[in-house]
Design a protein around this motif. Structure first.
Motif, short mmCIF file in Angstrom:
data_model
loop_
_atom_site.label_atom_id
_atom_site.label_comp_id
_atom_site.label_asym_id
_atom_site.label_seq_id
_atom_site.Cartn_x
_atom_site.Cartn_y
_atom_site.Cartn_z
N ILE A 115 28.14 62.78 38.06
CA ILE A 115 26.67 62.71 37.90
C ILE A 115 26.10 61.61 38.80
N GLU A 116 26.72 60.44 38.78
CA GLU A 116 26.21 59.31 39.56
C GLU A 116 26.30 59.54 41.06
N LEU A 117 27.33 60.24 41.51
CA LEU A 117 27.53 60.47 42.94
C LEU A 117 26.79 61.70 43.47
N SER A 118 26.36 62.55 42.57
CA SER A 118 25.77 63.82 42.98
C SER A 118 24.33 63.66 43.45
N GLU A 119 23.99 64.42 44.47
CA GLU A 119 22.60 64.53 44.91
C GLU A 119 21.80 65.37 43.91
N HIS A 120 22.49 66.29 43.24
CA HIS A 120 21.86 67.21 42.29
C HIS A 120 22.63 67.21 40.97
N PRO A 121 22.42 66.18 40.15
CA PRO A 121 23.18 66.07 38.91
C PRO A 121 22.93 67.22 37.92
N GLU B 116 23.09 70.29 38.56
CA GLU B 116 24.16 71.25 38.83
C GLU B 116 25.47 70.81 38.18
N GLU B 117 25.72 69.51 38.18
CA GLU B 117 26.93 68.99 37.51
C GLU B 117 26.85 69.23 36.00
N ILE B 118 25.65 69.12 35.43
CA ILE B 118 25.47 69.40 34.00
C ILE B 118 25.79 70.87 33.73
N VAL C 42 20.82 61.93 30.00
CA VAL C 42 19.49 61.33 30.22
C VAL C 42 19.40 60.71 31.61
N LYS C 43 20.43 59.98 32.02
CA LYS C 43 20.41 59.36 33.35
C LYS C 43 20.32 60.42 34.45
N ALA C 44 21.05 61.51 34.27
CA ALA C 44 20.99 62.60 35.26
C ALA C 44 19.59 63.21 35.31
N LEU C 45 19.00 63.41 34.15
CA LEU C 45 17.65 63.99 34.08
C LEU C 45 16.61 63.05 34.67
N GLU C 46 16.76 61.75 34.42
CA GLU C 46 15.83 60.77 35.00
C GLU C 46 15.92 60.79 36.53
N LYS C 47 17.14 60.87 37.04
CA LYS C 47 17.34 60.92 38.48
C LYS C 47 16.66 62.15 39.08
N ARG D 70 17.76 76.60 30.91
CA ARG D 70 16.51 76.86 31.65
C ARG D 70 15.49 75.74 31.46
N CYS D 71 15.61 75.02 30.38
CA CYS D 71 14.66 73.93 30.12
C CYS D 71 14.83 72.78 31.09
N ILE D 72 15.92 72.76 31.85
CA ILE D 72 16.11 71.66 32.81
C ILE D 72 15.97 72.15 34.25
N GLN D 73 15.16 73.17 34.44
CA GLN D 73 14.90 73.66 35.82
C GLN D 73 13.67 73.01 36.37
#
Length: 192
Positions: A76-82, A84-86, A135-140, A189-192
């Motif tokens: 998650i931390e290294l990803s440009e698009h977290p 997708e990791e989720i 949450v950190k991924a979503l904030e990013k 879908r809620c995180i698109q």
């Protein structure tokens, strides 16, 4: 005096115990199951785990966190698009070839199966850490403009934790893993 040297690899033995706990659950994993899988005798077991099965399970919770959840956090931390990791993380629950697909979430299982309050608290803590990663991924993603919803990352993180825990139960009732994958897709879908 140092005593006899250990003649087994402690990490490998713990990994074998994790497999037993993951497959059978805490309560159903017998001492014989654990000793056989770990490849150690009772004396070595109680020297290494003076608190017995409870201490072993606590160490297994810590190890699963350190290896599996930390690897997810690092991605998650290294990803440009977290986001997708989720998605990838959730799809593991629908993959019958993974431990998650076969046996479910180690921590959610512990909450259901374990009666010991300290072990339950530890499993709850690990799941809260998982929520924090979400949450950190979503904030990013929100800061990058990739998350369009008005729902706060904190509430979305709680939703994802709820989805994760719910899937842990639902995966036992859905025989068609493609249906489980569709359910995951619908909920994400809620995180698109």
């Amino acid at each position: 005096m140092a005593g006899r040297p250990r003649i087994y690899n402690a990490d490998q033995a713990l990994d074998k115990a994790i497999e037993v706990f993951w497959q059978k659950g805490y309560e159903n994993a017998s001492s014989d199951d654990l000793l056989k899988a770990m490849g150690i005798g009772k004396g070595s077991f109680y020297l290494a785990y003076k608190g017995g099965k409870q201490e072993l399970f606590q160490k297994s919770l810590d190890r699963v966190m350190d290896h599996h959840i930390k690897a997810f956090k690092d991605k998650i931390e290294l990803s440009e698009h977290p986001l997708e990791e989720i998605r990838v993380f959730f799809y593991e629950m629908a993959d019958p070839e993974t431990n998650l697909g076969k046996y479910g979430c180690y921590f959610a299982n512990a909450l259901i199966q374990v009666s010991d309050k300290d072990l339950k608290c530890s499993a709850e803590k690990q799941l809260r850490t998982l929520k924090d990663i979400f949450v950190k991924a979503l904030e990013k993603e929100k800061m990058q403009g990739n998350l369009k919803t008005a729902v706060t990352p904190d509430l979305l993180g709680l939703h994802l934790l709820n989805l994760w825990s719910g899937l842990n139960v639902t995966r036992n009732t859905v025989n068609d893993k493609s249906e489980l994958k569709m359910l995951i897709e619908m909920n994400l879908r809620c995180i698109q």
